[in-house]
Design a protein around this motif. Structure first.
Motif, mmCIF file in Angstrom:
data_model
loop_
_atom_site.group_PDB
_atom_site.id
_atom_site.type_symbol
_atom_site.label_atom_id
_atom_site.label_comp_id
_atom_site.label_asym_id
_atom_site.label_seq_id
_atom_site.Cartn_x
_atom_site.Cartn_y
_atom_site.Cartn_z
ATOM 1 N N UNK A 43 -0.868 23.869 6.917
ATOM 2 C CA UNK A 43 -0.913 22.803 5.866
ATOM 3 C C UNK A 43 0.071 21.661 6.439
ATOM 4 N N UNK A 44 -0.575 20.241 6.022
ATOM 5 C CA UNK A 44 0.059 19.107 6.595
ATOM 6 C C UNK A 44 0.130 18.067 5.498
ATOM 7 N N UNK A 45 0.787 17.215 5.633
ATOM 8 C CA UNK A 45 1.067 16.151 4.829
ATOM 9 C C UNK A 45 1.650 14.938 5.736
ATOM 10 N N UNK A 46 1.194 13.767 4.860
ATOM 11 C CA UNK A 46 1.598 12.582 5.598
ATOM 12 C C UNK A 46 1.715 11.543 4.605
ATOM 13 N N UNK A 64 5.538 8.978 7.780
ATOM 14 C CA UNK A 64 5.972 10.311 8.042
ATOM 15 C C UNK A 64 4.757 11.235 8.215
ATOM 16 N N UNK A 65 4.771 12.116 9.026
ATOM 17 C CA UNK A 65 4.199 13.223 9.351
ATOM 18 C C UNK A 65 4.763 14.719 9.446
ATOM 19 N N UNK A 66 4.040 15.503 8.856
ATOM 20 C CA UNK A 66 4.440 16.972 8.838
ATOM 21 C C UNK A 66 3.538 17.951 9.002
ATOM 22 N N UNK A 67 3.724 18.949 9.732
ATOM 23 C CA UNK A 67 2.635 19.935 9.572
ATOM 24 C C UNK A 67 3.359 21.226 9.827
ATOM 25 N N UNK A 84 0.904 -1.117 -0.027
ATOM 26 C CA UNK A 84 0.018 -0.028 -0.032
ATOM 27 C C UNK A 84 0.806 1.252 -0.057
ATOM 28 N N UNK A 85 0.457 2.170 -0.833
ATOM 29 C CA UNK A 85 1.251 3.301 -0.887
ATOM 30 C C UNK A 85 0.034 4.577 -0.898
ATOM 31 N N UNK A 86 0.299 5.221 0.357
ATOM 32 C CA UNK A 86 -0.840 6.100 0.786
ATOM 33 C C UNK A 86 -0.341 7.473 0.841
ATOM 34 N N UNK A 87 -0.658 8.458 0.458
ATOM 35 C CA UNK A 87 -0.531 9.994 0.807
ATOM 36 C C UNK A 87 -1.594 10.940 0.926
ATOM 37 N N UNK A 88 -1.394 11.634 1.826
ATOM 38 C CA UNK A 88 -2.416 12.446 2.494
ATOM 39 C C UNK A 88 -2.131 13.984 2.537
ATOM 40 N N UNK A 89 -2.889 14.942 2.284
ATOM 41 C CA UNK A 89 -2.744 16.327 2.494
ATOM 42 C C UNK A 89 -3.938 16.867 3.003
ATOM 43 N N UNK A 90 -3.717 17.798 4.129
ATOM 44 C CA UNK A 90 -4.780 18.414 4.675
ATOM 45 C C UNK A 90 -4.318 19.790 4.817
ATOM 46 N N UNK A 91 -5.621 20.821 4.645
ATOM 47 C CA UNK A 91 -5.155 22.122 4.679
ATOM 48 C C UNK A 91 -6.193 22.579 5.513
ATOM 49 N N UNK A 92 -5.983 23.761 6.167
ATOM 50 C CA UNK A 92 -7.137 24.329 6.778
ATOM 51 C C UNK A 92 -6.668 26.111 6.650
#
Length: 968
Positions: A619-622, A651-654, A561-569
């Motif tokens: 801005x966040x990504x994982x 990996x998580x970064x915000x 599984x290769x999963x990427x996530x982007x979350x912005x507020x």
């Protein structure tokens, strides 16, 4: 501001399928034999099995769902099902002209076993769901499409509270086995869902209309093929799939609420598409404001440049002047449903299937709320036994909320060769709340009484698309199986133009005095926020069959599984600031349309400007890259092992910032604007299933799983996720939680739809993450943050029973008892904080727990469900049912610095539903919800006096509805 997800093209394409011909209609001179072939050990479909009639030309082969269909001349036949590795099965059938004969077969046993299978897969009826649960490699529970249709539930959130071990917070957030949302994960059609909430990782279950769901399963023990980020459970939602023959249904329903319908209901002027649950842009900031570059705030310049003062003041005039509310008589609730689908046989054995479904629910709800907030009067604030609470805030409010839930589902599948299939599944849902909140209260800390008016709109959308394939390859006696999928999911929460007005007067004023508009930021403000969460996944699995040392059928599965996530507020706030003398337009109840009209800005009584300087955007990504290997094999006959290991690299970064200074996050030692976490985990799993009798299983399981901090929780900046809410800030020092899971369960499958199960489990949590309350800077009330406790432990007992009493009565009962304990920190650490030996500005010093040991936050000691049914015929197609759900007291928020914990008190809800099967085409349903008009209450205990003091209480009122469904 970002606009909500556009779905117009999706709907247009979807409705084109209404005109596809029902080419699968039967001819009068032939009949059809149709059914499903499943594996007796795993309960999964058997694909590639040959279905033949000896001595004739009639032959078929099962597809990936184990389905087959034979068109034959009328008569009696012996049908043989053959598959390498299985014992041949022979059945005798009678074929009648113009009719379909159902023949479902279980392979791998020596005698026939009753298995009820309907629909494309094996789990849309109660009996087939029970069979899937019985044959599953993991401990699981669930609810089928059939059970949902027999309940009064309108959304997945309402349906899930019927499942063993599930409790629902706020009607939409799930707690599995007493563990909060961070300890669970949600998959829709086997692909992870994002969350539209800015401060939660949870997916609100009220986004899923119940009528579009085929089944919901809660997986309670970990398998390597599943995401490792769960411990309470893995929630798997599956939407409806295309039928085997032409199907079209229409459903209509209306409803009333005792507290709301035909009564005064407060609302305000909105956009032209509010009735669809979509803001059409009416609430957007005007172009004079939104058209500026992202780095330029809408504030006054100076003699050295910037935006002219007159232009900024004029900006207030260009916003919609929709401050006022008005009364209507709340209309009836509405419920509309439509579904159409078919399977079209193409040339050379190819076939194409489709299903389109839409559900529209429009409801009105008026709720009366009573809120209190307290200060601790004790001199010894660090000692919980001396806490003496005194209210500093008392408020009563009326909330009028108009809710629209509109869900759409489109599934397409093409079998382009034998055992070669590709598919796409699209789900789009929008859930909106248009609300007015009118409040009256007194704040002793500010020595004033007040009237407040809030008008708002919250729109949440989910667009979920999956494209995948199933392929079989013949290597040896049994085919290998390759599955793959690519998923794209986008969740969005849009909150445009949240407006607040506030009038106040001194606490000691006389009744003849009038409240006047305040000059603080709470009056005349307009708040905008937008959250967008995007998840992209690519996954594949390859299944290899083999025989173990005793020659028993087994299989090995590996995948990735290769999963990427982007979350912005992103958020912004504007204020109409009163800088002139008080006049007639400032007194309560003069409406905002007069106070904030153009004349007030021309005379410079009010100044309009944007409020800046708050770090309230992020801005966040994982990323998660995972690989797994999983065996499914009998150790000896009747004793099955399912397990292996999963490797996850995460990996998580915000980064949090002022929206006009994206490249300049504040980053000092105590309030870092950047959160970052990198971990590599190898997680084992072992599940054992012993079928010691043909109708009984014993299960034992051990696994290691984890819970990562949500992206938002890694940033230490404080902001309010919605205007007027409590302050919430994260913690960049959070560590991920590691969990050891132990399960044991006994299952007795008395008949295909009768069952008794008893299970026990234990979970040991290292560094559990919890939401905690901290005393606000002013000393009154609480802010909220997150922290790791030291250790946590959960022990639980689950019981479930489904039994018929005679041929007309049915009883279902499930419950769970849970005992949990969290060791927050050592006594030494707490005393060091209390006595000033830890820097009070550090994140750790903020957490000065009232109790060193306590239960898990959000966890109830018990939850149980009871369902009693009477069936009007032995076929059980019409029935009357009573349903009761109750949860025990649960910890609402954790107390600190001597403030006691806050608890939501136990509450029970009783529903009733009458279903009438009038004909093969027409069904009726009459439902009553919350018959007892339960009061929901949250309390704090003053430990010195032992008194439970109200924190919040409200009722939602009984609801009654009626609906009909017609099949064409």
């Amino acid at each position: 501001m970002n606009r909500p997800i556009s779905s117009n093209k999706l709907f247009i394409i979807s409705f084109l399928f209404l005109f596809l011909p029902a080419t699968s209609a039967l001819f009068a001179q032939t009949g059809t034999v149709r059914g499903t072939v499943i594996d007796s050990v795993s309960g999964e479909p058997v694909f590639g099995a040959g279905v033949l009639v000896p001595g004739t030309k009639f032959f078929a082969q099962t597809d990936f769902d184990g389905k087959y269909s034979l068109t034959m001349d009328p008569g009696e036949y012996d049908i043989v099902i053959k598959m390498a590795g299985y014992t041949d099965q022979t059945r005798h059938v009678k074929v009648e002209a113009g009719r379909v004969t159902a023949l479902n077969v279980t392979m791998g046993i020596t005698q026939a076993q009753a298995v009820i299978v309907e629909g494309r897969a094996l789990n849309n009826t109660e009996a087939s769901m029970m069979n899937l649960q019985r044959k599953s490699g993991s401990v699981s529970d669930g609810i089928s499409q059939e059970a949902i249709r027999r309940s009064p539930d309108a959304s997945a959130g309402e349906a899930l509270r019927r499942v063993t071990g599930i409790s629902i917070i706020g009607g939409k957030y799930i707690f599995v086995r007493g563990l909060g949302e961070r300890y669970s994960n949600t998959l829709l059609n086997d692909v992870m869902l994002p969350s539209p909430e800015p401060d939660r990782r949870v997916v609100p279950m009220d986004l899923f209309p119940a009528s579009l769901i085929k089944n919901i399963r809660v997986i309670k023990t970990f398998l390597p093929e599943d995401p490792a980020e769960f411990s309470g459970g893995l929630l798997k939602i599956e939407t409806l799939e295309y039928p085997d023959e032409f199907l079209m249904t229409v459903g209509l329903g209306i409803g009333v609420n005792n507290n709301t319908t035909f009564r005064n209901f407060q609302t305000y002027r909105g956009g032209g598409q509010d009735f669809l649950g979509r803001d059409d842009g009416y609430r957007d900031p005007p172009k004079i404001v939104s058209g500026l570059p992202d780095i330029v705030p809408f504030i006054r310049g100076s003699s050295f440049g910037g935006i002219p003062t007159n232009l900024v003041s004029a900006g207030g005039i260009t916003f919609p002047n929709n401050w006022d509310t008005y009364n209507i008589n709340a209309p009836l609730d509405q419920d509309l449903k439509f579904t159409v689908g078919n399977t079209v046989n193409l040339s050379n054995g190819k076939k194409f299937g489709f299903l389109f479904g839409t559900s529209y629910i429009h409801k009105y709800q008026t709720t009366q709320l009573t809120d209190n907030r307290y200060g601790n009067l004790s001199t010894f604030v660090n000692f919980e036994e001396t806490s003496l609470l005194a209210p500093f805030l008392k408020e009563t409010s009326t909330r009028s909320q108009e809710n629209v839930l509109w869900g759409n589902n489109l599934n397409l599948s093409l079998q382009f060769a034998n055992n070669q299939e590709i598919y796409t599944k699209t789900f789009f849902s929008t859930n909106s709340d248009k609300y007015v909140r009118l409040s009256d209260g007194e704040n002793s800390a500010e020595t004033r009484r007040y009237h407040a008016q809030t008008t708002g709109w919250i729109e949440r959308n989910i667009l979920h698309q999956v494209f995948g394939g199933k392929h079989a390859f013949n290597f040896g006696s049994q085919p290998h199986k390759l599955t793959w999928n690519f998923g794209y999911s986008q969740a969005q929460r849009n909150e445009p133009d949240l407006k607040q007005q506030l009038w106040a007067l001194p606490s000691g004023s006389t009744p003849l005095e009038l409240a006047v508009r305040t000059r603080d930021t709470n009056n005349g403000s307009r708040f905008y926020s937008d959250t967008r969460d995007i998840v992209r996944t690519l996954g594949a699995g390859y299944e290899i069959p083999f025989t173990q040392w005793n020659g028993l059928a087994s299989k090995f599965k590996l995948g990735f599984l290769d999963q990427s996530r982007e979350k912005n507020y992103d958020s912004s706030r504007y204020q109409n600031r009163n800088v002139g003398a008080t006049n007639a337009t400032d007194y309560y109840p003069v409406p905002g349309s007069l106070s904030f009209n153009a004349a007030q800005f021309v005379t410079v009584k009010y100044l309009f400007e944007e409020q800046i300087g708050e770090k309230n955007s992020f801005d966040a990504r994982s990323t998660v890259r995972a690989y797994y290997g999983q065996f499914d094999m009998p150790i000896v006959n009747k004793l099955r092992f399912i397990g292996g290991a999963r490797y996850e690299d995460s990996y998580q970064y915000i980064v949090t910032y002022d929206r006009y200074n994206r490249g300049m996050p504040e980053n000092d030692i105590f309030r870092p604007g950047i959160g970052e976490l990198r971990k590599v985990d190898v997680l084992p799993s072992a599940n054992f299933v012993w079928e010691f009798r043909t109708d009984m299983n014993l299960r034992a399981a051990y696994s290691e799983t984890l819970a990562r901090p949500d992206l938002r929780e890694l940033s230490n900046f404080a902001f309010t996720p919605y205007f007027g809410g409590e302050r919430l800030f994260g913690n960049p020092n959070l560590a991920r939680t590691y969990i050891h899971n132990y399960d044991f369960r006994w299952e007795w499958y008395i008949t295909p739809d009768e069952y008794i199960g008893i299970g026990v489990f234990e979970k040991q949590l290292s560094q559990p993450i919890e939401s905690i309350g901290v005393v606000a800077a002013a000393g009154f009330g609480q802010d909220f943050t997150f922290d790791n406790a030291r250790l946590g432990k959960i022990n639980g007992l689950e019981f479930e029973m489904r039994k018929y009493i005679g041929k007309r009565f049915g009883a279902e009962f499930n419950l769970f008892f849970i005992k949990s304990q969290v060791d927050v920190m050592s006594w030494v650490d707490r005393e060091l904080i209390r006595n000033g030996f830890v820097d009070l500005r550090s994140p750790r010093a903020l957490y000065n727990p009232t109790n060193l040991t306590r239960r898990l936050q959000g966890q109830s000691d018990y939850v149980y469900n009871v369902k009693l049914s009477y069936y009007f015929s032995e076929e059980k197609k019409s029935s009357f049912s009573l349903l009761y759900n109750i949860f025990g007291d649960r910890l609402y928020s954790v107390g600190t610095k001597g403030f006691p914990d806050t608890y939501e008190k136990s509450a029970g809800i009783m529903d009733a539903v009458l279903t009438i099967h009038a004909s093969e085409k027409l069904d009726f349903k009459i439902a009553a919800k919350n018959i007892l008009d339960t009061r929901f209450k949250i309390v704090q205990e003053s430990r010195l006096t032992g008194e439970e003091m109200n924190y919040r209480s409200y009722r939602v009122g009984p609801s009654f509805s009626t609906s009909l469904t017609y099949k064409f």
